[in-house]
Every structure is written in C-alpha cells, then in structure tokens.
Design a protein around this motif. Structure first.
Motif, short mmCIF file in Angstrom:
data_model
loop_
_atom_site.label_atom_id
_atom_site.label_comp_id
_atom_site.label_asym_id
_atom_site.label_seq_id
_atom_site.Cartn_x
_atom_site.Cartn_y
_atom_site.Cartn_z
N VAL A 117 -1.75 58.72 109.66
CA VAL A 117 -1.96 57.39 110.24
C VAL A 117 -2.85 57.55 111.46
O VAL A 117 -2.49 58.25 112.41
CB VAL A 117 -0.62 56.73 110.65
CG1 VAL A 117 -0.87 55.38 111.31
CG2 VAL A 117 0.28 56.57 109.43
N ARG A 118 -4.00 56.93 111.43
CA ARG A 118 -4.96 57.08 112.52
C ARG A 118 -4.48 56.34 113.77
O ARG A 118 -4.03 55.19 113.70
CB ARG A 118 -6.32 56.54 112.09
CG ARG A 118 -7.43 56.83 113.09
CD ARG A 118 -8.79 56.52 112.50
NE ARG A 118 -9.86 56.85 113.41
CZ ARG A 118 -11.14 56.81 113.09
NH1 ARG A 118 -11.49 56.45 111.86
NH2 ARG A 118 -12.07 57.13 113.97
N LEU A 119 -4.59 57.01 114.91
CA LEU A 119 -4.14 56.42 116.17
C LEU A 119 -5.27 55.75 116.93
O LEU A 119 -5.10 54.67 117.49
CB LEU A 119 -3.51 57.50 117.06
CG LEU A 119 -2.22 58.14 116.57
CD1 LEU A 119 -1.78 59.21 117.56
CD2 LEU A 119 -1.13 57.10 116.41
N ASN A 120 -6.39 56.41 117.00
CA ASN A 120 -7.50 55.93 117.82
C ASN A 120 -8.67 55.53 116.94
O ASN A 120 -9.33 56.38 116.36
CB ASN A 120 -7.94 57.01 118.82
CG ASN A 120 -6.80 57.45 119.72
OD1 ASN A 120 -6.31 56.67 120.52
ND2 ASN A 120 -6.36 58.69 119.57
N LYS A 121 -8.90 54.24 116.85
CA LYS A 121 -9.99 53.74 116.02
C LYS A 121 -10.75 52.68 116.79
O LYS A 121 -10.19 51.67 117.21
CB LYS A 121 -9.45 53.16 114.71
CG LYS A 121 -10.54 52.74 113.75
CD LYS A 121 -9.96 52.25 112.43
CE LYS A 121 -11.05 51.87 111.44
NZ LYS A 121 -10.49 51.40 110.15
N LEU A 122 -12.03 52.92 116.97
CA LEU A 122 -12.88 51.97 117.68
C LEU A 122 -13.50 50.98 116.70
O LEU A 122 -13.64 51.29 115.51
CB LEU A 122 -13.99 52.71 118.43
CG LEU A 122 -13.54 53.67 119.53
CD1 LEU A 122 -14.73 54.43 120.09
CD2 LEU A 122 -12.81 52.93 120.64
N PRO A 123 -13.88 49.81 117.17
CA PRO A 123 -14.56 48.85 116.29
C PRO A 123 -15.85 49.45 115.73
O PRO A 123 -16.44 50.36 116.33
CB PRO A 123 -14.87 47.67 117.22
CG PRO A 123 -13.89 47.80 118.34
CD PRO A 123 -13.69 49.27 118.53
#
Length: 219
Positions: A117-123
């Motif tokens: 599960v990805r924690l850090n995702k930018l637009p």
C-alpha cells in the motif's frame, strides 16, 4: 388590520440571519479543516500491508542502509520498491518458517510482486526527483520523518505545496553534509546558519526565485 408578523417573528428572523452568517463563515473553515485533517492526508496513519515490515527493526536496530532496499534513491526520480528477492536474500536463511513471512515466500515462489500500500503519492501534475534531493544534501527524514523509529511505516508529512516551498525558499536551513543525508535522527547543528549557505554553494544549489519557479515542480 391584522398583523402580518407575530411578536416573536423578529427574534426568529435574527436567529435565522445569524445561523446563515455562521454557516457562510463556518462551513469553509470546517471544509478546510477536514481537507487538512490526518483522516484525509493520511499523516500518522500506518495502513495494513501484505507483510508487517518494520523499518525500526531492519534499519533502526539491524542498521540496514536505506539504499540496500531503495536502490535507486540516489540515482533516479523514484526511490524504488525492493523486489521480493531482496527480502529473500536474508529470509531464505532466517525465519524461513514464519507464518508472518509466508506472503514473501509465496511471492518469490510465484514470481509475483507483493502489492504494498503506497504511503506517499504526489498528484500527477507534480514532478519530484529523489536523486536530485539526496545528492544535494536533503536527507530522507526531512520529508519522511524518523523512519528508523517506525514499527509500522506511516506518512510523516502531508506534502502540501507550502511544505515544499518552505525548503525551496530557504534550502540553507535544511541542507546537510553528505554523510548526514541518511541519518534519520539528524537535527540542524548549532552552526547551521553558517554551514547551510556554504553547503548550498558547494552543492551548486541555485537559490532565489529559481527554486520557486512553477516549472521546477510542475511540468
């Protein structure tokens, strides 16, 4: 002629007016608070993962370097997620019968990656390059927090635009010497006000308005 309004109509009107004003002022404030809340940003929340991997144990206690798993963090834009065979380098020898690690063994046997599960995702409209930051003296913990103290990894910062601009406007406050980039407990030294500008010059960081140009992050 009969009265159109009852004696209490004025009080009702005033109450309705005050309620309307309160809603006009309060709802935007409430909405802004919700948007910035940890529930929405995910800050401080450790989601369930396919395997309860502990950075505290692996990196903090065992001293495994960040780059052992995140092999591209100082080379390209993405830090990289380790393939299962990286885990099996050790776990083909130790904890080989652990039920907790069964998903790892199954992943390796089936040649199917674990779905973290990805924690850090930018637009999508934001460009970020890990290698540019770490090779210019910006340490992991500046953005990700003290990961070596996290039993289960969580998002340490919301990564709103203001967070990035604080550093881009004054990189001398955050920049470190190369040997401190991977130090998760780093704090600015007493002479940071003197050391910071020197490091900015040594790293050839172009300050001023250059780091706050739209095209730096939005491409």
């Amino acid at each position: 002629m009969a009265q159109l309004f009852t004696p209490g109509a004025d009080a009702v009107y005033r109450l309705a007016l005050m309620t309307g004003v309160a809603c006009l002022v309060g709802l935007p404030v409430l909405a802004a608070g919700i948007v910035r809340s940890n529930y929405v940003t995910g800050v401080g929340i450790a989601p369930a993962q396919p395997v309860p991997f502990s950075h505290k144990h692996h990196s903090g206690e065992l001293g495994i370097d960040c780059r052992y798993c995140h092999t591209t963090v100082d080379k390209v834009a993405s830090a990289g997620i380790p393939p299962t065979h990286t885990c099996m380098t050790c776990h083909s020898q130790i904890w080989t019968g652990s039920d907790m690690l069964k998903p790892v063994r199954d992943s390796y046997a089936q040649d199917k990656p674990l779905e973290w599960v990805r924690l850090n995702k930018l637009p999508q409209y934001v460009y970020y390059n890990h290698s540019v930051h770490v090779t210019k003296g910006i340490g992991c913990s500046t953005c990700h927090g003290e990961v070596t103290a996290m039993q289960m990894t969580y998002r340490a910062n919301a990564f709103e635009m203001q967070f990035c601009l604080d550093c881009h406007r004054a990189p001398e406050k955050y920049v470190r010497t190369p040997d401190e980039v991977w130090n998760m407990t780093w704090k600015p030294p007493a002479d940071q006000a003197t050391l910071g500008p020197k490091l900015v010059a040594e790293y050839h960081i172009r300050g001023g308005s250059r780091l706050t140009e739209c095209g730096i992050c939005h491409r």
